[in-house]
Design an enzyme around this catalytic site. Structure first.
Site, PDB file in Angstrom:
ATOM      1  CD1 TRP A 296      -3.097   1.257   0.797  1.00  0.00           C
ATOM      2  CD2 TRP A 296      -1.581   2.416   1.974  1.00  0.00           C
ATOM      3  NE1 TRP A 296      -3.640   2.497   1.080  1.00  0.00           N
ATOM      4  CE2 TRP A 296      -2.735   3.221   1.799  1.00  0.00           C
ATOM      5  CE3 TRP A 296      -0.495   2.924   2.669  1.00  0.00           C
ATOM      6  CZ2 TRP A 296      -2.818   4.506   2.324  1.00  0.00           C
ATOM      7  CZ3 TRP A 296      -0.579   4.211   3.189  1.00  0.00           C
ATOM      8  CH2 TRP A 296      -1.730   4.981   3.008  1.00  0.00           C
ATOM      9  CG  HIS A 297       3.308   2.558   3.274  1.00  0.00           C
ATOM     10  ND1 HIS A 297       2.565   1.695   4.038  1.00  0.00           N
ATOM     11  CD2 HIS A 297       3.374   3.719   3.979  1.00  0.00           C
ATOM     12  CE1 HIS A 297       2.208   2.298   5.166  1.00  0.00           C
ATOM     13  NE2 HIS A 297       2.677   3.525   5.150  1.00  0.00           N
ATOM     14  N   GLY A 298       3.809   1.693  -1.320  1.00  0.00           N
ATOM     15  CA  GLY A 298       4.513   2.003  -2.552  1.00  0.00           C
ATOM     16  C   GLY A 298       4.860   0.778  -3.369  1.00  0.00           C
TER      17      GLY A 298
ATOM     18  CG  PHE B 132       2.706   6.473   0.245  1.00  0.00           C
ATOM     19  CD1 PHE B 132       3.683   5.953  -0.563  1.00  0.00           C
ATOM     20  CD2 PHE B 132       3.068   7.012   1.464  1.00  0.00           C
ATOM     21  CE1 PHE B 132       5.013   5.942  -0.173  1.00  0.00           C
ATOM     22  CE2 PHE B 132       4.387   7.010   1.880  1.00  0.00           C
ATOM     23  CZ  PHE B 132       5.351   6.478   1.058  1.00  0.00           C
TER      24      PHE B 132
END
Length: 481
Positions: free
Chosen positions: A327-329, A481
């Site tokens: 999800w963060h990257g 993000f």
């Protein structure tokens, strides 16, 4: 549009003025148009995705509410989730998954040039929509709650669109729940000067965190991470420590501004941080950090994995943290950062009884246990965040290797001892304020004080911003993000 931009300086007062001057019946439209302008100001074409996600979940919500057949409800829920996840995959992860797949093929001796694939399918030309991870999760939570029967489907398309696009929290959260925000968007709001003052103080604190503290730390961090092979190990260690505080202050700055801006307009957003760097255990830290995302993962991923799919708690935790990393990257560095924290959490829970027994046996004071726990959590976080900050896993490993080279005591890699001194001073100041007021009651520092004290505080704030602000309009870290 950045909060710390000159454009926002005239956009926000205009939004507030128009909101309170308009009749209650038309305020939602004013906020919606303003929110769309806020989002489209950077890249207008990406507004199409925001609108598409809104329409999909609005339609699916209505259909689930209008049918009594559970099977049909599941189809519409599946459609909502697949389309939103599909948007994320195409616009955020397609190039990452393509390169990862080609890497696996290359491991087995099947070589395909990644540049050829990117150029053939134009993957490298796909734009990354700002905030897509936030608003897709927010709309999915609505669909899931409607499916579960916890909230009614929203019939007013405009107000539902505003729930998705509300500009203070659109780009980087907090990830709001429909049960909290939608009722607020419908209520009649009157001018509350104390709430407005609270909101403005929260916004001012957010700008201080961003302009004076986070961006100042970022200068040292950028220099440290630009040369991971540096012989100055302590400087690299300090760069890692500063990045831990930078990302916290940067993200909590955005949250403070978002909560403050919403409060000025009469709305209450959920708090996203609760003094996480005072945590004495990994479990406590993840209850205090990015609260809206962790609650989302708990309610919509962890519990379904355990209850519906019958996964063990260990399997579910590993799956949740794997998703958090992605999800963060779109980079394995984020996944490894997240999985390292999952391992610590699992070890901590598994060893709880043993540690409790040892502490009782040797009569170790609670303060010592908590103090040691806080240091261990910060140290572990600091090392794991090197992967978060680095461009590749290899670069992160090189950084860690050289970080423990203690032959050189040189730390002033900026050539400016004043800037280094200010970094420590502002970290101490912010941590002291958070210790006594938390992340959500900063306004108590000024509110209900005498006019003289307020005036001094406001003048002092302006002087601080002018003298110590890093005025480069740096984007917020979580915008990516």
């Amino acid at each position: 549009m950045l909060f710390n931009s000159f454009e926002f300086l005239y956009f926000f007062p205009l939004m507030v003025l128009g909101f309170y001057l308009l009749n209650h019946r038309y305020r939602w439209l004013w906020l919606l148009l303003g929110s769309y302008y806020f989002y489209a100001s950077a890249e207008p074409v990406l507004l199409v995705l925001l609108v598409a996600s809104t329409l999909v979940d609005y339609f699916c919500g209505l259909q689930m509410a209008q049918t009594a057949t559970q099977k049909i409800k599941k189809w519409f829920l599946a459609a909502s989730i697949l389309i939103n996840v599909g948007l994320l995959v195409v616009f955020k992860y397609l190039l990452f998954f393509t390169h990862s797949f080609l890497g696996v093929l290359d491991f087995f001796g099947i070589a395909i040039a990644t540049t050829d694939v990117s150029q053939t399918y134009h993957i490298n030309q796909i734009l990354l929509p700002v905030g897509i991870s936030f608003y897709t999760f927010q709309t999915m939570s609505y669909s899931i709650e409607v499916y579960r029967g916890n909230i009614p489907a929203e019939k007013h398309l405009g107000k539902f669109a505003l729930y998705v696009a509300f500009f203070p929290q659109l780009v980087a959260g907090p990830i709001e729940r429909a049960s909290r925000l939608l009722p607020q968007l419908k209520k009649k709001i009157t001018i509350d000067t104390q709430q407005i003052e609270k909101g403005l103080i929260m916004m001012a604190w957010g700008f201080f965190l961003k302009l004076v503290v986070a961006d100042r730390l970022g200068i040292y961090v950028d220099q440290a991470f630009s040369d991971p092979t540096s012989p100055h190990g302590i400087a690299l260690f300090l760069g890692s420590l500063f990045f831990s505080f930078q990302i916290y202050y940067d993200f909590s700055a955005y949250t403070a501004i978002a909560i403050g801006a919403a409060k000025v307009l009469g709305f209450d957003l959920m708090h996203n941080f609760n003094r996480p760097f005072f945590s004495t255990s990994s479990m406590e830290f993840w209850k205090r950090w990015h609260i809206s995302l962790m609650y989302w993962m708990r309610d919509y991923l962890y519990r379904p994995l355990v209850v519906n799919l019958k996964l063990t708690r260990l399997q579910a935790v590993l799956m949740v943290f794997f998703v958090i990393g992605l999800w963060h990257g779109a980079n394995w560095t984020f996944v490894l950062w997240s999985m390292l924290n999952a391992v610590l959490l699992i070890v901590e829970v598994a060893s709880l009884n043993m540690r409790t027994t040892l502490f009782k046996k040797y009569k170790i004071p609670k303060k010592v246990i908590n103090g040691a726990g806080a240091v261990i959590i910060l140290g572990y976080l600091m090392v794991s965040l090197i992967f978060f900050r680095s461009a590749s896993i290899g670069q992160a490993l090189v950084y860690i290797e050289h970080m423990f080279n203690l032959k050189s005591l040189h730390i002033n890699i900026l050539g400016n001892y004043l800037e280094l001194f200010l970094c420590f001073v502002f970290i101490g100041l912010v941590q002291t304020v958070h210790y006594y007021k938390g992340n959500n009651k900063i306004y108590e520092l000024v509110l209900n004080k005498t006019s003289a004290i307020k005036s001094l505080a406001y003048i002092g704030y302006i002087v601080l911003i002018i003298l110590f602000g890093v005025h480069r309009q740096n984007t917020f870290i979580y915008f990516q993000f």
